[in-house]
Every structure is written in structure tokens, then in C-alpha cells.
Design an enzyme around this catalytic site. Structure first.
Site, PDB file in Angstrom:
ATOM      1  CG  HIS A 129      -2.226  -0.751   0.950  1.00  0.00           C
ATOM      2  ND1 HIS A 129      -3.136  -0.366  -0.005  1.00  0.00           N
ATOM      3  CD2 HIS A 129      -2.732  -1.878   1.525  1.00  0.00           C
ATOM      4  CE1 HIS A 129      -4.162  -1.218   0.001  1.00  0.00           C
ATOM      5  NE2 HIS A 129      -3.933  -2.142   0.908  1.00  0.00           N
ATOM      6  CG  ASP A 158      -2.373   5.239  -2.959  1.00  0.00           C
ATOM      7  OD1 ASP A 158      -1.502   4.418  -3.288  1.00  0.00           O
ATOM      8  OD2 ASP A 158      -3.279   4.973  -2.156  1.00  0.00           O
TER       9      ASP A 158
END
Length: 378
Positions: A129, A158
Site C-alpha cells: 500500500h 497513491d
């Protein structure tokens, strides 16, 4: 409306950087069709109808486990300019819509691949992540307090390292395909993008102006004139007068000792300056300081939460936030002089536009009905 009007994009539903990239492209005027997994909705993703990242898009649901569902997707690919997905390497190929399969149906298709580690490398097939990806690029180590790194939300990895670089890749490929007539694959890895974002700090390190100890550099809170300070009401202001003339204005407006001006970049005086700044800024509320420095060059602003930001006069004057179906959210950016972006439509529920999209993209009524009867659209 928007500079990408007329561009057709297929977004294979994912989480995080993929949907945000799709939002940017939709905000800019592209027709973005999100392909939901009809057979198995993503349990991690928020409901599409409540997701700002889904605004301005259309949603279709196809069961890609069945040949008819995959064939329907491929017929859409034939008419699309771009398709992108966020699966681990090899997954799209196993499902039947990898780059080779798509390019066999449309040689001009631009195929975007959004992953954390990239399509190659020792970690390419590993889970991860945002925080994991930026840990390998120096970004995570540079952000936080002296005691520990602090996750910078999922903005650095991200969205900045992932979504933005995927969008840059797609827009670049859209320009190139006009010359070559051939599509290509974009390998957008968050590790690559977040490493790229650290470029300036390699320059600073080379010049001896950056070290690896947090809160000891100019931009990480190490100097007294580039930091956040608590105010009397327990809120905070951001202080960033790097240039001498701006620092001097801050000192004067805040009523601090004039001697601080000449000692701005004297490390031996930083302890004294920071202690004074801490005491001074805690003597008034955040909004009182904001009023004192409003319109000045002292580079000071109140630190607002996301709800307060909507109401700030500057943001209201620029219409930085807009109302989308009763919800205030950031407006499309950047702005264009001719091809202005429209106010995005509200995000649709999963599969809300399936039949309408299929019909608009060339499926006749009997074909749509046959897919529906076969359970491909549910």
C-alpha cells in the site's frame, strides 16, 4: 466540455490511484466508463455513488468470468482511446484483457497499468500500500518528526506518485499516437513516481543542503521560519517566509525583535528564534493571526480543515470548491481559457449506466437484451 472532450476511456474498477486518475480525466472532459465487476464488487472501495473519485463517469457492470462478458468488454475496447487497470502484473492477461488482447482488437489503444511496484522488479508481484511504496523512495523517511516518520495521508504515493504519473503517461501517449498511429503500454509504478517527486532533494543533498535527519532541513521543520505553530485556541498556522524580505515582514507584523532579521539563517540563533515564535504565535488565535497577515508577503496562513477550506474567502472567490448534487468538493483543475471544464455529474451507482453505455457504444437492443438475459450485466 473540457480539453479532453471526445476522448473515450475505459477504467477497470480499482481503488486509490486508478479511480483518482479517472476522475482527473473525466474532469478534463473525457468520457470515462468504469467497468465494475458484476460478479464480485470490490469490498474495499467505497460505494460508487458516494465516491468523489467516481464523479463525471459512467458505470457499467460486466461479468468478465463469462466469455460473453469479456467479448462485450473487447467490443468497447475497439472504440476506446484508452483503457487502464490496477491489477498485479499478469492478472489482466489471465482475465483476458491484457495489453496484447486489447491491441489485437485496437492497434491504437493506449493501455495504462497502475501498480505500486511496477510490472517488473523483485517486488512486482508482492502486495503493498501507499506507505510501503514511498518507504523505498526516500519520501517516507523525510516526512515526520525527529522521533518517527509520519504517513503523509496517501497523497505522496497513491495520488502524486501514482495517479498523476498515470495521467501524464496517458496524455503523452494520446499526443504520440497522433503521429505514429500505434498505441502503447504505460507502466505507471508508484515507486517510480514518488521517487521522481524527490528529485529536488537529490539536488539539495548534492549541494550539502539536505541530510537524512528529519526536522533538520529547511523544508521539514528544521528551521524556525518554515514550520507550523500552535495558536491560542489550540489550532495552528503555517509559517513559511523563506526569503529575507518576507521573513522581515513577518518579524515586524508579529512584533518580534528586529535582531531576528539579520539572524534568520544563523543556526546558533534558531533555538532562540523558534522559542520566541512559539510563544508569540500562541498569544493569539489562529484567525486573529490570519487577519493580521491577510494580504501580506509574510507567507503565513491559517491551517484549515477540509470543511473550513470550503468557506475561505479566497477559495470562494475562485470557486475552488463546487457543489455536485448537494456535496461540496474540489472543482476540476487546472483551468483553461477556451476549453473550460464542466461541473462534473454526480457519481453513479455501480452498473447504473450499463445498458445506456452499451447502446451508445454500438450494441443494438437485441445484443444488450441477450447479455442481460445471460446474466452478464448483473
Amino acid at each position: 466540455m473540457g480539453p479532453l472532450a471526445g476522448i473515450k476511456i475505459i477504467e477497470m474498477k480499482g481503488i486509490g490511484p486508478g479511480p483518482y486518475a479517472g476522475q482527473i480525466l473525466a474532469d478534463l472532459g473525457a468520457e470515462v466508463i468504469v467497468v465494475e465487476r458484476a460478479s464480485k464488487p470490490n469490498s474495499i472501495a467505497p460505494p460508487s455513488a458516494m465516491d468523489v473519485n467516481s464523479r463525471g463517469k459512467k458505470s457499467i457492470a460486466l461479468d468478465l468470468r463469462k466469455p460473453e462478458g469479456l467479448d462485450a468488454l473487447m467490443k468497447l475496447v475497439e472504440q476506446a482511446d484508452v483503457i487502464f487497470e490496477g491489477n498485479r502484473p499478469g492478472v489482466a492477461e489471465k482475465l483476458g484483457f491484457g495489453p496484447d488482447a486489447c491491441m489485437a482488437r485496437n492497434e491504437k489503444i493506449i493501455y495504462g497499468r497502475m501498480t505500486g511496484w511496477g510490472q517488473t522488479g523483485t517486488l512486482a508481484h508482492s502486495a503493498g500500500h501507499d506507505m510501503n511504496y514511498i518507504s523505498l523512495t526516500g519520501a517516507a523517511a523525510a516526512i515526520g518528526t525527529k522521533e518517527r516518520p509520519v504517513p503523509p495521508l496517501n497523497i505522496v504515493g497513491d495520488y502524486a506518485g501514482g495517479s498523476m504519473f498515470l495521467v501524464v503517461g496517458i496524455l503523452s501517449a494520446l499526443v504520440e499516437v497522433q503521429k505514429s498511429g500505434k498505441g502503447q503500454v504505460i507502466d505507471a509504478a508508484i515507486t517510480d513516481g514518488s521517487a521522481h517527486l524527490m528529485s529536488m532533494f537529490y539536488t539539495m543533498s548534492k549541494l550539502g543542503a539536505w541530510n537524512s535527519n528529519r526536522e533538520s532541513n529547511m523544508l521539514d521543520g528544521g528551521v524556525p521560519y518554515y514550520a507550523a505553530y500552535e495558536t491560542a485556541d489550540g489550532k495552528h498556522i503555517s509559517v513559511g517566509p523563506i526569503e529575507p524580505q518576507f521573513f522581515a515582514e513577518m518579524v515586524q507584523k508579529a512584533g518580534m525583535p528586529e535582531s531576528f532579521i539579520q539572524d534568520q539563517n544563523n543556526p546558533e540563533k534558531w533555538g532562540e528564534i523558534k522559542a520566541t515564535m512559539t510563544e508569540t504565535f500562541k498569544s493569539k488565535t489562529r484567525d486573529e493571526w490570519a487577519e493580521i497577515f491577510e494580504g501580506s508577503d509574510a507567507c503565513i496562513a491559517g491551517i484549515l480543515d477540509i470543511h473550513e477550506a470550503v468557506e475561505h474567502p479566497h477559495n470562494k472567490s475562485r470557486e475552488t470548491y463546487i457543489d455536485v448534487n448537494g456535496d461540496m468538493q474540489p472543482a476540476p483543475a487546472p483551468r483553461f481559457s477556451r476549453t473550460q471544464c464542466a461541473v462534473p455529474s454526480a457519481p453513479p451507482a455501480e452498473g447504473a449506466d450499463t445498458k445506456a453505455v452499451l447502446s451508445a457504444w454500438g450494441f443494438d437492443d437485441s445484443a444488450v437484451e441477450a447479455l442481460d438475459q445471460a446474466g452478464i450485466l448483473t
